[in-house]
Design a protein around this motif. Structure first.
Motif, PDB file in Angstrom:
ATOM      1  N   GLY A 127       4.758  10.219  -8.402  1.00  0.00           N
ATOM      2  CA  GLY A 127       5.160   9.953  -9.774  1.00  0.00           C
ATOM      3  C   GLY A 127       4.227  10.603 -10.783  1.00  0.00           C
ATOM      4  N   ALA A 128       2.935  10.639 -10.464  1.00  0.00           N
ATOM      5  CA  ALA A 128       1.968  11.242 -11.382  1.00  0.00           C
ATOM      6  C   ALA A 128       2.247  12.732 -11.553  1.00  0.00           C
ATOM      7  N   ILE A 129       2.605  13.381 -10.464  1.00  0.00           N
ATOM      8  CA  ILE A 129       2.950  14.804 -10.556  1.00  0.00           C
ATOM      9  C   ILE A 129       4.267  14.968 -11.304  1.00  0.00           C
ATOM     10  N   ARG A 146       0.827  -1.211   0.000  1.00  0.00           N
ATOM     11  CA  ARG A 146       0.000   0.000   0.000  1.00  0.00           C
ATOM     12  C   ARG A 146       0.860   1.259   0.000  1.00  0.00           C
ATOM     13  N   LEU A 147       2.081   1.148   0.465  1.00  0.00           N
ATOM     14  CA  LEU A 147       2.983   2.307   0.467  1.00  0.00           C
ATOM     15  C   LEU A 147       3.407   2.700  -0.953  1.00  0.00           C
ATOM     16  N   THR A 148       3.050   1.873  -1.937  1.00  0.00           N
ATOM     17  CA  THR A 148       3.324   2.299  -3.315  1.00  0.00           C
ATOM     18  C   THR A 148       2.307   3.347  -3.773  1.00  0.00           C
ATOM     19  N   ALA A 149       1.208   3.493  -3.058  1.00  0.00           N
ATOM     20  CA  ALA A 149       0.225   4.517  -3.454  1.00  0.00           C
ATOM     21  C   ALA A 149       0.830   5.924  -3.401  1.00  0.00           C
ATOM     22  N   PRO A 150       1.473   6.312  -2.285  1.00  0.00           N
ATOM     23  CA  PRO A 150       2.102   7.643  -2.325  1.00  0.00           C
ATOM     24  C   PRO A 150       3.194   7.764  -3.390  1.00  0.00           C
ATOM     25  N   ILE A 151       3.867   6.672  -3.702  1.00  0.00           N
ATOM     26  CA  ILE A 151       4.879   6.744  -4.761  1.00  0.00           C
ATOM     27  C   ILE A 151       4.212   7.046  -6.097  1.00  0.00           C
ATOM     28  N   LEU A 161      10.463   5.738 -12.031  1.00  0.00           N
ATOM     29  CA  LEU A 161      11.368   6.370 -12.994  1.00  0.00           C
ATOM     30  C   LEU A 161      11.188   7.887 -12.986  1.00  0.00           C
ATOM     31  N   ALA A 162       9.932   8.314 -12.967  1.00  0.00           N
ATOM     32  CA  ALA A 162       9.673   9.761 -12.978  1.00  0.00           C
ATOM     33  C   ALA A 162      10.325  10.449 -11.780  1.00  0.00           C
ATOM     34  N   PRO A 197       0.234  -6.499 -12.911  1.00  0.00           N
ATOM     35  CA  PRO A 197      -0.504  -5.386 -13.532  1.00  0.00           C
ATOM     36  C   PRO A 197      -0.540  -4.133 -12.665  1.00  0.00           C
ATOM     37  N   ARG A 198      -0.702  -4.309 -11.348  1.00  0.00           N
ATOM     38  CA  ARG A 198      -0.753  -3.142 -10.464  1.00  0.00           C
ATOM     39  C   ARG A 198       0.614  -2.489 -10.303  1.00  0.00           C
ATOM     40  N   ALA A 199       1.680  -3.223 -10.577  1.00  0.00           N
ATOM     41  CA  ALA A 199       3.025  -2.659 -10.423  1.00  0.00           C
ATOM     42  C   ALA A 199       3.426  -1.775 -11.601  1.00  0.00           C
ATOM     43  N   VAL A 200       2.707  -1.898 -12.718  1.00  0.00           N
ATOM     44  CA  VAL A 200       3.089  -1.139 -13.920  1.00  0.00           C
ATOM     45  C   VAL A 200       3.140   0.375 -13.652  1.00  0.00           C
ATOM     46  N   PRO A 201       2.096   0.975 -13.082  1.00  0.00           N
ATOM     47  CA  PRO A 201       2.189   2.424 -12.825  1.00  0.00           C
ATOM     48  C   PRO A 201       3.210   2.774 -11.747  1.00  0.00           C
ATOM     49  N   VAL A 202       3.510   1.835 -10.882  1.00  0.00           N
ATOM     50  CA  VAL A 202       4.517   2.105  -9.847  1.00  0.00           C
ATOM     51  C   VAL A 202       5.898   2.202 -10.480  1.00  0.00           C
ATOM     52  N   VAL A 203       6.157   1.336 -11.457  1.00  0.00           N
ATOM     53  CA  VAL A 203       7.430   1.387 -12.173  1.00  0.00           C
ATOM     54  C   VAL A 203       7.573   2.729 -12.894  1.00  0.00           C
ATOM     55  N   GLU A 204       6.533   3.152 -13.554  1.00  0.00           N
ATOM     56  CA  GLU A 204       6.575   4.461 -14.234  1.00  0.00           C
ATOM     57  C   GLU A 204       6.824   5.584 -13.232  1.00  0.00           C
ATOM     58  N   ALA A 205       6.127   5.502 -12.112  1.00  0.00           N
ATOM     59  CA  ALA A 205       6.278   6.545 -11.093  1.00  0.00           C
ATOM     60  C   ALA A 205       7.701   6.576 -10.564  1.00  0.00           C
TER      61      ALA A 205
END
Lengths: 328, 328, 328, 328
Positions: free
Chosen positions: A136-138, A127-132, A320-321, A310-318
């Motif tokens: 990352g989105a910003i 769940r701590l990947t949510a703040p990441i 890197l950002a 599948p849920r890790a995909v946006p975390v990986v992008e975040a």
């Protein structure tokens, strides 16, 4: 414990899976940036469970509230704190009677003298990947605005299968058996300027790998051809040098994933991460009963993702950002 | 540029391949430690070229001289500076007329406005791994004295071959063709106490990976089963929990390489790194002629390692030792 | 902007004077510590306004809520986040029409392109000392439990007067005139072990001074005899060395304030900080009218402290406690 | 021990007073800068002893040799290492039989278990300011080239006397008596851009103070009116705001020393440091005889500066320059 990251663009992550909230303080945001919060929500939704039959049936409402650092709808330059209240937690799911193999339950209890918040993994939870993802989105928005940098990750394989059309079936089959599967995520980023990163200790590969291994379940990271290099001749993987029509030096191949000597070379940044199968499965595993101090075989019955890929995909992008923000 | 590493145990690496010297300042050494310099020399010899037909025919005399931080043959607690004079450099080997594919020549020139020392790669050279091995050799001694930690790396494969008896033949065949080969190194460490590392950003995997990618030619890092996890079911890779005869919790398998949630679990730390084939080969490669500004095909004729994997083995061990010093 | 402090014991401060909240994330707390929240509240009350006629009539309710890092009433070792909601803010008090001399209004607007939250000073406000006192209160408890370290600051002088009985009268007289006064705070700490701090850049004096200058209105810091040394002969300020009855080396005087070469010597740590008069006063000051772009003379009519010295006392103690936590 | 400083512009200082050398590694220098080494030597000469009857009769030849990071007479962007060999050391001057009051002899021996290099103070010696001046001299050149920043420090007072014409006489009188005197140095810097520094923990005052207290014998630091603020009314020390002829906001006074809220305001940066009298004097002091373990009265007979203030002037300038490099 130190849950901070970065020098010029700094995160300080806090919270627990089944506590009051998870959240983050961001230092180093530029002032005057207008965050697109719809885009942030969309990123969080990609990570959130409950959107697909392949994910856990837990409901995590990832509504982050910004409590500092915004004024008149723009960043002020001051630290931005955002948090997300936890909801719908069923903390009895993860009672500490049976430490979960493959999780940090045992080491956390030993390291923190039994004082760690074990509910749902506490601060060790995915769940701590949510703040990441929130940060990352910003970061992605700022990187795009400033440099047109685009970051895209996708699933390269699930349980060895590279045909995306079969991913659901593989995951559902594992779920039906009470088992789980892993996979590989590939991430690419375009338009990164030449010259980001330093040789030796502060190369882009070091920074990106450090953040990727911060994502639970990541057990391998490779850049460009990665482990594939190990089986190749030098002559097969030469990133030749030439000129583009404008007379700028360009590379005729990209086996190195856009990085030379730790520094971005203007080509597409490319890396892959290995994600292990979710360790909490319904099939019986060897563990111990902390009440009786006996070795037992136990079936974990909570709501678990049969495949976290599948849920890790946006975390990986975040991730890197966040790394790239250091070079603004 | 920032060529420093670490918080409590800090390195500051300096020098160039064909300049006066390479060297390092170490902050954070304990006071009163008696360094075994014969053991340090033995480690440096493992990295040095010229000891085997598989390595470059360059002669690098890796004699480090300690110029501060030692008194009466023991560390004083003050910064230890050591340097190694460069000898036998033939700087015309790497004239900047033809940037080398797969090296940092192009990006370094762009990033530093043409002011970088290009001779032999300058500060980007693999020669900068000598001070890393120097520090690692001392770190290994301290880790062993304090905790009996033992670190051993070995070649897992060369060009896909895992039979060590065939490594020489594979390398010599590549050399004869003017080509090069890569490989994989596996590193294991025993007796690391439980509880080193933090969750999320400062896990052992993040720290170790960051240092491994500081080694030139490393393009992949994986822990435990690593990328192998991606093809497995969760039930196949369960590190079960049980009790040893003394009633201490132990793991019945070690797919995770001795790490859970970023934290050492008392098991054997295990990771692998992928090493790419040396990019400087005699076979022709596409590059540009910086004098004529024309795209050309060029054969690089210097003295190059046909396979850097054997020389990287002690560097991998040194890198791990440096990471672990942070937790003394 | 970077509002973080520390390496092993890290703070990340966030919030604005008239925004939603102020707060802090603390990394590096030991696990298992039972915080005495009554003592924390008492420290916050010392800093809070409204408790004395000498302070601002603003009501700041300094109720910090802990939202992570606590479980079963003890620290978990994970980041502890605490925040305090803002109440009773009258943001029109500080309209940006007239930048306040002696404050950061002008530079903040320039540095952040006009995007800073100017209400009540935003992130530059003295209100940000509340989270510092919160952290300091916890730090003091831990330092006492572990080492019996006691930290006490007190007012050494107000507007040059050292007789504490006259402080109120001096402050009230300044207030009546629409003016303000400054003063000096002296802080002492006992039972700090020998050997904390490093020579050169990371001495205790450097660390403590860095934190003290983080407190708004602090403009000078001196250790031991401080600026008084400048007028003395070496023979007058000799901290002689002798033996105590147990044969331990002790110092026969303490002109150096318990520090030699940046390192604690076991004696009482002693330093003083100079606090400037509150710059926002009712007496007319030269400023500019940002609506008309004219130079004007303006009287600031908000609720201001005529003397910030009394409220700064617990902040000074907190700052020292935070520094010392680095050496646990 | 950690003798490093800075984030983006980093120093790593090494060496001992009577060891092989003192020196420094500088990370973060811009590439392509042509250092004026004559100017560097001139700065080092200002710090060196032996140039005036007021200084120690020791001969320290401050010839720094650059061993990395320079190529074709320009900085390369890679770490620049420079060292200065020690000469003419008479290490029996400072035998460890009698620890020197006011020095770090006692605490260093305790902290490092007796393994510190005690000869001439070792790494604690004032000789370590030579590498700081070396770096500062380069930093000053870069700051001037980029921003026309000019940094000038001078003696404000010696032993309370502000008339510079009397400084020599005061110092010689103290020397004749076997005593020493202290003083105050004032430093000013012009043309620093608006907006350098952060509020709270990373203000310019915090950074500058941290470096100033790294200079041996500095016991106090104040900005602008400093401790003088403590005796003033707010109305007396108001830095009013107005417009210059071009319509830019300017300050009508500079009591705050060019800094508001930790951030440079475009005005002259101004601060003062207090220097204590040299603690090693010929007059008898109380100390202990480490051979007999008896308290004694001892006269230290080495070659000592009767007043270190003049030699500290260029060190103060260098320290400020190093701080400011962080903001390039």
């Amino acid at each position: 414990m130190n849950s901070t990251f970065g020098e010029r663009f700094r995160l300080s992550v806090f919270g627990e899976s089944h506590g009051d909230c998870v959240g983050v303080v961001i230092d180093g945001l530029p002032a005057g940036f207008s965050i697109d919060f719809d885009a942030v929500k969309a990123e969080l939704a990609r990570r959130a469970p409950g959107n697909s039959p392949n994910a856990t049936s837990r409901r995590e409402s990832d509504n982050f509230i910004v409590m500092s650092g915004l004024f008149n709808d723009r960043t002020t330059g001051a630290p931005l704190m955002a948090l997300c209240r936890n909801e719908n937690t069923r903390s009895h799911d993860y009672e500490p009677q049976f430490p979960r193999p493959g999780h940090a339950d045992v080491v956390a209890a030993q390291k923190y003298g039994g004082h760690n918040d074990y509910r749902g993994g506490g601060h060790f939870s995915g769940r701590l990947t949510a703040p990441i993802v929130f940060v990352g989105a910003i970061a992605k928005q700022i990187l795009f605005e400033r440099y047109r940098i685009e970051i895209n990750a996708e699933i390269a394989s699930i349980h060895g299968e590279t045909d995306a059309a079969k991913f659901d079936e593989i995951i559902q089959a594992a779920k039906a058996r009470g088992d789980s599967v892993g996979g590989v995520i590939e991430c690419r980023a375009r338009n990164i300027p030449v010259g980001w990163g330093d040789p030796i200790f502060h190369g882009i590969e070091s920074d990106v790998a450090a953040v990727m291994f911060a994502i639970p379940a990541v057990k391998g990271v490779e850049f460009g051809d990665g482990f594939g290099f190990a089986d190749k001749f030098g002559s097969e993987v030469s990133d030749g040098i030439g000129f583009d029509p404008n007379g700028n030096m360009v590379f005729t191949a990209n086996h190195n994933g856009g990085i030379n000597g730790g520094i971005t070379n203007g080509g597409e940044l490319k890396f892959r991460v290995a994600i292990k199968p979710t360790p909490t499965i319904s099939l019986p595993q060897k563990t111990v009963d902390l009440r009786t101090n006996e070795a037992v075989t136990h079936s974990f019955t909570g709501r678990h993702d049969p495949c976290i890929v599948p849920r890790a995909v946006p975390v990986v992008e975040a991730g890197l950002a966040i790394c790239l923000m250091e070079y603004l």
